[in-house]
Design a protein around this motif. Structure first.
Motif: not given
Length: 729
Positions: A175-188
């Motif tokens: 669940d954390y991995w999913r949220r962090k990957l989403t946040y990284q995608l937002i930043g990019l």
């Protein structure tokens, strides 16, 4: 010092950095992705006799020869094990709590004895579990990013989990991995929007480019960029060999004793020797993984006289986010290892490399693109610089000498071989004579960003300003104290008024200098509290494999106080431009403690009373609140504090875009306020501002160093230091 076979390393980075200092670290979320998931890699680590011997040698050195005189017992073994977990997974995203519990129960009591026996199996088994977890993350990321990702959620994520509890279940972890990957995608996604907006400014206003091609036109999607980052990290993980696993484990053991004791595997040891030759072809920076976000690589110091320093556009603390090698496409290097980044940056003399860098806690739209021509790096190529400035004080003009000391350099190899060599003390003496010939009314000694260097050189230099007496004390682990005296028999080349400027990047030998000037009352020390690196290391090249540094001595001021950890606290504080949570000794793991010994027998040349210092601080604070440059720097500090990776942030692109726009607007307002106060035209909007900065930096990088104007925000410190020196009279 007295033994020519063992030079005490006083630099904040142990080597007087002559090129790209390699500092491989595996404490990142080393999970990659490719078009197809790769199976977890497992290896049968069969330690060679040389690896076992090296492990026993390092264990014996820590057990018997480190400054702390701390036996490598069960308690230390447990600390090393905990440090190993930290260095592999500092953000607590890969190991489950059950992994930690399992290995602690299995190896905690025996970890120290295993090292003493040269047994690497426990470290190898833990590393393989780490590699397994990294591949699990890779598989998850590959599947997750293959589908459309919702960027407008109501969820939150904590980016810096160093102080958070480890996950207890796979579901919680994923669940954390999913949220962090989403946040990284937002930043990019937002970074790509900003880059395209800036490039549009270039197209619509070609004059702003100053005739330079600054358009990159990256056509990749944010998901493609992130997938490529992860794939490279996974490839790096799967290429890690036995020597590198051994290096990680043994370096963890040394770092558990203190931050400046290190083990270097054979590849690393060879690199250090190349650097020590002072003939490395590169750009002249030292880099390491960023402590707060291991996906980023941070520039720690610049080599004096190296191409990066001469460019004027690369700063300590910059994060490297892109590299374009020899005219090729800009490579996104977020998530790359320091060794891989070095491979891109290093090249033949006379060829060009382009870096994309930014300061921490700034939006990607504030990144700078800098072109640098590689050259043979010689540590003391540039050396001491001096100039005279005019300062108005109480209605009269004063001529103030400025002495800039980039490091306490000395070419040991050239001196030993009888060749001609330069040293900071000789260059300083020439500079002082040149300044005094111009009838100066005082001197500013600028030690900002000075990483240290030779102990003999700093003692010689102190003797030029202090008539006689002890300069520094140094104590070994047995309590024996050596006192280094003024070596010039009472000669004092400069006896006039002086002030020393320091900041958080002033380390080691520069701290010894500032402390002695302060203790003798010879001049004011102004700026920020220094690094706090008050230890000396011996370099060990006689191991079975690789080399090591080991802390064996500690420095003390003539008044008996240590410079270790606490650093040198200035008499008058100026704006601090560095983040104390990530910079300096106090931000490291396991720093040696501050303590005191007996004062040396010395007689202060003068003394600033508490009332005088109180008045000087009050007057300076008033000036700093009115000076456009200090106001600008203080505002930038407050803007950076708007981002705290230890706090939960929204995983929503609209929320993040609004936050970025707020940061950009506040930064633009700070810049425009400064421009208006100094008679310049304000920028119309953020992207015009960033485009103009890109063009200006590129143009400035092509100037010769002595032709490049002083940056006004940097010169403000020199002018304020001069005012304080004159006020103190």
């Amino acid at each position: 010092m007295k033994n020519q076979k063992s030079q005490w390393a006083l630099s904040a980075l142990f080597v007087g950095v002559t090129g790209l200092l390699l500092s491989q670290s595996y404490n990142t979320a080393l999970a990659q992705t490719t078009t197809q998931a790769q199976p977890a890699v497992t290896t049968d680590f069969m330690a060679t006799p040389a690896q076992k011997l090296t492990t026993r040698q390092i264990a014996a050195l820590l057990d018997r020869a480190h400054y702390l005189s701390q036996p490598l017992n069960e308690e230390m073994g447990r600390k090393i094990l905990d440090m190993y977990f930290y260095r592999l997974d500092s953000n607590r995203t890969l190991f489950l709590q059950s992994d930690i519990d399992e290995f602690t129960a299995k190896y905690g009591a025996s970890f120290a004895n295993r090292l003493k026996r040269g047994n690497l199996t426990a470290g190898a088994e833990i590393f393989e579990r780490y590699r397994q977890r990294a591949n699990e993350y890779h598989d998850f990321a590959n599947q997750f990013l293959a589908n459309e990702v919702n960027l407008t959620t109501n969820e939150t994520v904590v980016i810096d989990r160093e102080d958070e509890a480890r996950f207890t279940t796979k579901a919680e972890q994923e669940d954390y991995w999913r949220r962090k990957l989403t946040y990284q995608l937002i930043g990019l996604t937002l970074a790509q929007e900003d880059e395209k907006a800036k490039e549009q400014v270039f197209l619509e206003n070609p004059d702003i480019t100053r005739g330079q091609d600054l358009i990159r036109d990256d056509q990749r999607t944010p998901a493609q960029i992130l997938l490529k980052r992860l794939a490279r990290k996974q490839g790096q993980m799967n290429r890690i060999k036995d020597d590198e696993i051994m290096e990680t484990l043994l370096n963890t053991a040394t770092l558990t004793y203190d931050p400046h004791s290190n083990y270097y595997a054979p590849v690393q040891a060879t690199e250090i020797k190349i650097q020590s030759s002072l003939q490395l072809e590169g750009i002249g920076v030292s880099i390491r993984p960023d402590r707060k976000n291991q996906d980023y690589t941070r520039i720690v110091t610049l080599v004096d006289g190296g191409p990066a320093a001469q460019s004027g556009q690369i700063k300590p603390n910059d994060l490297i986010i892109g590299v374009a090698k020899d005219g090729k496409e800009m490579q996104d290097v977020i998530g790359w290892s320091t060794r891989e980044i070095v491979g891109l940056i290093r090249g033949k003399r006379g060829t060009e490399v382009v870096l994309k860098v930014k300061q921490p806690n700034t939006p990607d739209s504030a990144a700078r693109t800098v072109s640098i021509v590689r050259d043979v790096i010689k540590q003391e190529e540039s050396g001491v610089q001096h100039r005279v400035i005019d300062v108005e004080h109480n209605g009269s003009n004063k001529r103030i000498g400025v002495l800039e000391i980039p490091s306490f350099y000395l070419n040991y190899l050239a001196r030993r071989s009888g060749q001609e060599y330069r040293s900071v003390s000789e260059d300083t003496q020439k500079a002082i004579n040149a300044l005094q010939a111009q009838n100066i009314d005082g001197m500013v000694v600028d030690l900002r960003n000075d990483p240290g260097g030779s102990l003999t050189e700093v003692v010689k230099m102190l003797g030029m300003f202090i008539k006689d007496g002890p300069m520094v004390q140094i104590r070994d682990g047995r309590g024996h104290v050596d006192v280094y005296q003024d070596p010039d028999d009472g000669e004092q080349i400069y006896a006039g008024d002086m002030v020393v400027i320091t900041n958080l990047a002033s380390a080691s030998a520069s701290e010894i200098f500032a402390a002695a000037i302060q203790d003798y009352g010879r001049g004011l020390v102004v700026g920020s509290t220094t690094t706090g690196k008050g230890s000396a290391q011996i370099q060990l090249d006689n191991l079975a494999l690789g080399s090591a540094t080991l802390t064996q001595r500690k420095f003390y001021r003539v008044n008996g106080g240590s410079t270790q950890n606490k650093g040198v606290v200035p008499d008058v504080k100026l704006v601090n431009i560095y983040d104390e949570e990530i910079f300096g000794e106090r931000a490291t793991k396991n720093p040696l403690a501050w303590d005191t010994i007996e004062s040396a027998d010395y007689t202060p040349a003068g003394k600033f009373t508490a009332d005088t210092l109180k008045t000087l601080n009050e007057q300076s604070q008033i000036r700093q609140t009115l000076d456009p440059q200090f106001v600008y720097l203080s505002t930038l500090n407050s803007i950076r504090e708007m981002d705290d990776d230890k706090k939960a942030v929204m995983i929503n692109i609209d929320d993040r875009r609004a936050h970025n726009q707020e940061v950009e607007q506040k930064t633009l307002e700070a810049e425009n306020k400064r421009r208006i106060a100094t008679g310049k035209q304000p920028y119309a909007d953020w992207h015009t501002y960033q485009a103009a900065i890109d063009a200006l930096f590129e143009e400035r990088s092509k100037m010769k160093e002595h032709e490049r104007p002083e940056l006004p925000e940097s010169e403000a410190f020199v002018l304020e230091a001069a005012q304080l020196m004159l006020d103190a009279k």
